[in-house]
Write a protein that holds these residues in place. Structure first.
Motif, PDB file in Angstrom:
ATOM      1  N   LYS A 266       3.256  -1.709  16.523  1.00 12.46           N
ATOM      2  CA  LYS A 266       2.081  -0.870  16.817  1.00 12.46           C
ATOM      3  C   LYS A 266       2.382   0.613  16.566  1.00 12.46           C
ATOM      4  O   LYS A 266       1.509   1.358  16.081  1.00 12.46           O
ATOM      5  N   LEU A 267       3.605   1.011  16.856  1.00 14.03           N
ATOM      6  CA  LEU A 267       3.987   2.385  16.592  1.00 14.03           C
ATOM      7  C   LEU A 267       4.072   2.658  15.084  1.00 14.03           C
ATOM      8  O   LEU A 267       3.636   3.718  14.606  1.00 14.03           O
ATOM      9  N   ALA A 268       4.612   1.690  14.348  1.00 13.98           N
ATOM     10  CA  ALA A 268       4.752   1.863  12.896  1.00 13.98           C
ATOM     11  C   ALA A 268       3.391   1.872  12.210  1.00 13.98           C
ATOM     12  O   ALA A 268       3.205   2.532  11.181  1.00 13.98           O
ATOM     13  N   ALA A 269       2.421   1.127  12.759  1.00 19.51           N
ATOM     14  CA  ALA A 269       1.092   1.077  12.143  1.00 19.51           C
ATOM     15  C   ALA A 269       0.392   2.428  12.223  1.00 19.51           C
ATOM     16  O   ALA A 269      -0.416   2.771  11.345  1.00 19.51           O
ATOM     17  N   GLU A 270       0.682   3.209  13.260  1.00 20.09           N
ATOM     18  CA  GLU A 270       0.022   4.511  13.410  1.00 20.09           C
ATOM     19  C   GLU A 270       0.515   5.534  12.390  1.00 20.09           C
ATOM     20  O   GLU A 270      -0.228   6.417  11.974  1.00 20.09           O
ATOM     21  N   ILE A 271       1.780   5.418  11.987  1.00 12.12           N
ATOM     22  CA  ILE A 271       2.356   6.423  11.066  1.00 12.12           C
ATOM     23  C   ILE A 271       2.695   5.778   9.721  1.00 12.12           C
ATOM     24  O   ILE A 271       3.595   6.241   9.004  1.00 12.12           O
ATOM     25  N   SER A 272       2.018   4.678   9.379  1.00 11.14           N
ATOM     26  CA  SER A 272       2.342   3.952   8.141  1.00 11.14           C
ATOM     27  C   SER A 272       1.984   4.780   6.907  1.00 11.14           C
ATOM     28  O   SER A 272       0.990   5.522   6.896  1.00 11.14           O
ATOM     29  N   MET A 273       2.810   4.630   5.857  1.00 10.27           N
ATOM     30  CA  MET A 273       2.606   5.330   4.588  1.00 10.27           C
ATOM     31  C   MET A 273       1.995   4.437   3.524  1.00 10.27           C
ATOM     32  O   MET A 273       1.957   4.804   2.357  1.00 10.27           O
ATOM     33  N   GLY A 274       1.509   3.251   3.919  1.00 11.60           N
ATOM     34  CA  GLY A 274       0.975   2.300   2.948  1.00 11.60           C
ATOM     35  C   GLY A 274      -0.380   2.708   2.403  1.00 11.60           C
ATOM     36  O   GLY A 274      -1.091   3.539   2.976  1.00 11.60           O
ATOM     37  N   THR A 275      -0.740   2.079   1.284  1.00 13.12           N
ATOM     38  CA  THR A 275      -2.032   2.371   0.638  1.00 13.12           C
ATOM     39  C   THR A 275      -3.137   1.531   1.264  1.00 13.12           C
ATOM     40  O   THR A 275      -2.875   0.515   1.911  1.00 13.12           O
ATOM     41  N   GLU A 276      -4.364   1.949   1.035  1.00 10.99           N
ATOM     42  CA  GLU A 276      -5.517   1.210   1.521  1.00 10.99           C
ATOM     43  C   GLU A 276      -5.842   0.065   0.559  1.00 10.99           C
ATOM     44  O   GLU A 276      -5.731   0.204  -0.654  1.00 10.99           O
ATOM     45  N   VAL A 277      -6.181  -1.109   1.115  1.00  8.44           N
ATOM     46  CA  VAL A 277      -6.541  -2.274   0.298  1.00  8.44           C
ATOM     47  C   VAL A 277      -7.899  -2.790   0.758  1.00  8.44           C
ATOM     48  O   VAL A 277      -8.349  -2.505   1.879  1.00  8.44           O
ATOM     49  N   SER A 278      -8.522  -3.579  -0.112  1.00  8.26           N
ATOM     50  CA  SER A 278      -9.864  -4.099   0.200  1.00  8.26           C
ATOM     51  C   SER A 278      -9.755  -5.356   1.056  1.00  8.26           C
ATOM     52  O   SER A 278      -8.677  -5.945   1.209  1.00  8.26           O
ATOM     53  N   GLU A 279     -10.912  -5.779   1.579  1.00  8.62           N
ATOM     54  CA  GLU A 279     -10.949  -6.988   2.416  1.00  8.62           C
ATOM     55  C   GLU A 279     -10.644  -8.237   1.599  1.00  8.62           C
ATOM     56  O   GLU A 279     -10.070  -9.202   2.113  1.00  8.62           O
ATOM     57  N   GLN A 280     -11.007  -8.224   0.327  1.00  7.98           N
ATOM     58  CA  GLN A 280     -10.716  -9.370  -0.541  1.00  7.98           C
ATOM     59  C   GLN A 280      -9.208  -9.557  -0.722  1.00  7.98           C
ATOM     60  O   GLN A 280      -8.702 -10.685  -0.702  1.00  7.98           O
ATOM     61  N   ASP A 281      -8.498  -8.443  -0.875  1.00  8.02           N
ATOM     62  CA  ASP A 281      -7.043  -8.522  -0.989  1.00  8.02           C
ATOM     63  C   ASP A 281      -6.424  -9.076   0.288  1.00  8.02           C
ATOM     64  O   ASP A 281      -5.517  -9.922   0.249  1.00  8.02           O
ATOM     65  N   ILE A 282      -6.893  -8.577   1.418  1.00  2.96           N
ATOM     66  CA  ILE A 282      -6.382  -9.067   2.702  1.00  2.96           C
ATOM     67  C   ILE A 282      -6.651 -10.560   2.848  1.00  2.96           C
ATOM     68  O   ILE A 282      -5.811 -11.322   3.359  1.00  2.96           O
ATOM     69  N   GLY A 283      -7.817 -11.035   2.400  1.00  2.96           N
ATOM     70  CA  GLY A 283      -8.146 -12.463   2.471  1.00  2.96           C
ATOM     71  C   GLY A 283      -7.190 -13.312   1.654  1.00  2.96           C
ATOM     72  O   GLY A 283      -6.732 -14.378   2.107  1.00  2.96           O
ATOM     73  N   ASN A 284      -6.852 -12.850   0.447  1.00  4.29           N
ATOM     74  CA  ASN A 284      -5.904 -13.609  -0.387  1.00  4.29           C
ATOM     75  C   ASN A 284      -4.504 -13.627   0.227  1.00  4.29           C
ATOM     76  O   ASN A 284      -3.797 -14.642   0.163  1.00  4.29           O
TER      77      ASN A 284
END
Length: 533
Positions: free
Chosen positions: A236-254
């Protein structure tokens, strides 16, 4: 006397016409040389033919197990029971005991009966009427095939083909799981790269990804069922300061669908492993106790079957799986490998590198015995494997403790160990390097230089021509030492030097120059040493 004779076509009951011939066992075969002679000894009383191959198979299996089948019971009640006073000659002693117990008929089994059966078999076509030879051979072949097939079906636990297929599938599943998990980590890592560092377990990672989805949902999602509290807090702490890119809902579904596949395959793999463990304990319990389920299954798969593995000697079992390294070592004339697939056994893994070769050799020897016991023995218990494993563990402890094995006879002298002498590796401090004051004075160094010069002069060989040179040198040194203001003494010395021939004057100058050069060099060396100190 009546004779019970079994054929592939049915049961035959013969009546012995001349019992006196049975007493001559050695010459009984002469009475069956021709069909005419055979008909004088025995005569067919009743023949019960099998209706089909199924009935013949049931009768044959009952006979092999020493039981009375339905058709045999029917024949014995129908024919033999009417003449209960007659003895019944049979070929199987175990079957005779069952007939006597259930039907109360006296049965005979002796060498004479066995010879009689052999004679009837040679003239079976002429003694049993109504059966052509071609039909008898066809029924014999059909019964043999059916009986072989039945024996395979009778003991399905001994079929090791399932083990070979299961271990191959298990290896394939491991490879596919690794590929899927690597792809899942890389794919989801673009969106939430910190999660891969926090969660190291692959299955927990896939479950967490399926539960979280987008990293913005981490704060509201409950991961207590999947992860411990500390790791959940880190996620939960890492999610707040994450450096990852934004992805779409379709990508998350796959990505979630891929995680579902990984979890399903993992569940199936655990189920397959349990199945393999049960099959190994049923087919090769002693081998399983010795080397484990996976190593035992791989050995069987590598050899092709349990019976093929039982034919291998212990030395082959030891290096089974390392054939490539073996032939390379033989080709290059280097050391051959000490272990193959057996290296992954728990007994070899828990030893030190020094004793791995010894333990693998002993384990292969005991495993070879266990394999043969499993493949060819009738018992299905694992007592032998447990006993041998205990011996190996005791031997392993002995090797680890560097104990000496008790040897009888002349080997006792060789088994004696030398007394242990402890040699300390502690170095003593040398205080001589602490002082900066030179150990010897300058005067002593000059005296040493002069002594070295004298030693060199003594060491050189003496020649007549050099005597004059030494005398000239001494005269020059005396002239330098005795410096007086008197001019008369100087003139006398000059005149004395002028009187000497010119040939002697030239070497004198050369010698004085050489000696002066040597002295200068020595003095320079002494000064350099003093500077270094």
């Amino acid at each position: 006397m009546l004779v019970l004779f079994e054929t592939a076509a049915g049961y035959a009951i013969f009546k012995v016409l001349d019992e006196s011939k049975l007493q001559q066992v050695d010459s009984l075969y002469k009475e069956f040389e021709t069909p005419e002679k055979a008909n004088k000894i025995v005569k067919l009383k009743h023949f019960e033919k099998f209706q089909d191959t199924t009935e013949a198979l049931a009768a044959a299996t009952a006979l092999t197990e020493g039981k009375i089948g339905k058709s045999l019971k029917k024949v014995l009640k129908k024919v033999v029971a009417k003449e209960a006073h007659e003895q019944l000659a049979i070929s199987d002693l175990k079957l005779g005991g069952v007939i006597k117990e259930k039907l109360d008929l006296s049965c005979v089994h002796s060498p004479a009966v066995a010879e009689l059966m052999r004679g009837i078999r040679t003239q079976m076509e002429s003694l049993i009427t109504g059966l052509p030879p071609r039909e008898i051979s066809a029924m014999s072949l059909g019964l043999a095939h059916s009986l072989s097939r039945y024996k395979l079906k009778f003991s399905p636990d001994k079929v090791d083909t399932m083990i070979v297929q299961a271990i191959s599938l298990l290896d394939d599943l491991d490879k596919e799981l690794n590929n899927y998990i690597m792809r899942c980590r890389e794919w989801y890592g673009w969106h939430f790269p910190e999660l891969g560092k926090v969660i190291t377990d692959n299955l927990a990672y896939c479950k967490a990804v399926r539960k979280i989805g987008d990293r913005t949902n981490v704060a509201g999602s409950d991961l207590s069922e999947i992860l411990p509290e500390e790791i959940e807090a880190e996620v939960k702490l890492a999610a707040e300061i994450s450096m990852g890119t934004e992805v779409s809902e379709q990508d998350i579904g796959n990505i979630k669908h891929l995680c579902d596949q990984v979890i399903e395959i993992s569940d199936y793999r655990t189920q397959l492993y349990d199945y393999l463990k049960n099959r190994m304990m049923a087919i090769a319990p002693n081998l399983t106790v010795m080397v484990g389920e996976l190593v035992g299954a791989r050995l069987i798969s590598h050899a092709g079957s349990l019976l093929n593995l039982a034919k291998h000697p212990a030395s082959t079992v030891q290096i089974l799986g390392a054939e490539k390294a073996l032939f390379r070592a033989l080709k290059t004339r280097k050391d051959t490998p000490k272990y193959g697939l057996i290296y992954h056994a728990s007994l070899v893994g828990q030893t030190t590198a020094k004793n791995k070769g010894k333990i693998s050799r002993m384990l292969a020897a005991k495993a070879a015995l266990a394999i043969r016991y499993d493949a060819l023995g009738e018992d299905t218990n694992a007592e032998m494997g447990v006993e041998n494993r205990a011996k190996l563990e005791a031997r392993l402890r002995q090797l680890e403790e560097k104990g000496i094995r008790r040897i009888s006879g002349t080997g006792k002298a060789m088994a004696k160990a030398d007394k242990y002498q402890h040699k300390s590796e502690v170095k003593i401090y040398d205080p001589s390097g602490d002082s900066t004051i030179p150990s010897t004075s300058k005067k002593r160094k000059f005296e040493q230089v002069e002594e070295e010069e004298e030693a060199e002069e003594v060491a050189t060989p003496v020649v007549k021509s050099k005597k004059a040179k030494k005398e000239a040198v001494t005269e020059v040194e005396e002239a330098a030492a005795e410096e007086t203001p008197k001019k008369k003494k100087k003139k006398k010395k000059v005149e004395a030097e002028a009187e000497e021939p010119e040939e002697e004057a030239v070497p004198e100058v050369a010698v004085t120059e050489s000696t002066e050069k040597k002295k200068k060099k020595k003095k320079k060396k002494v000064k350099e040493e003093e500077d270094d100190e």
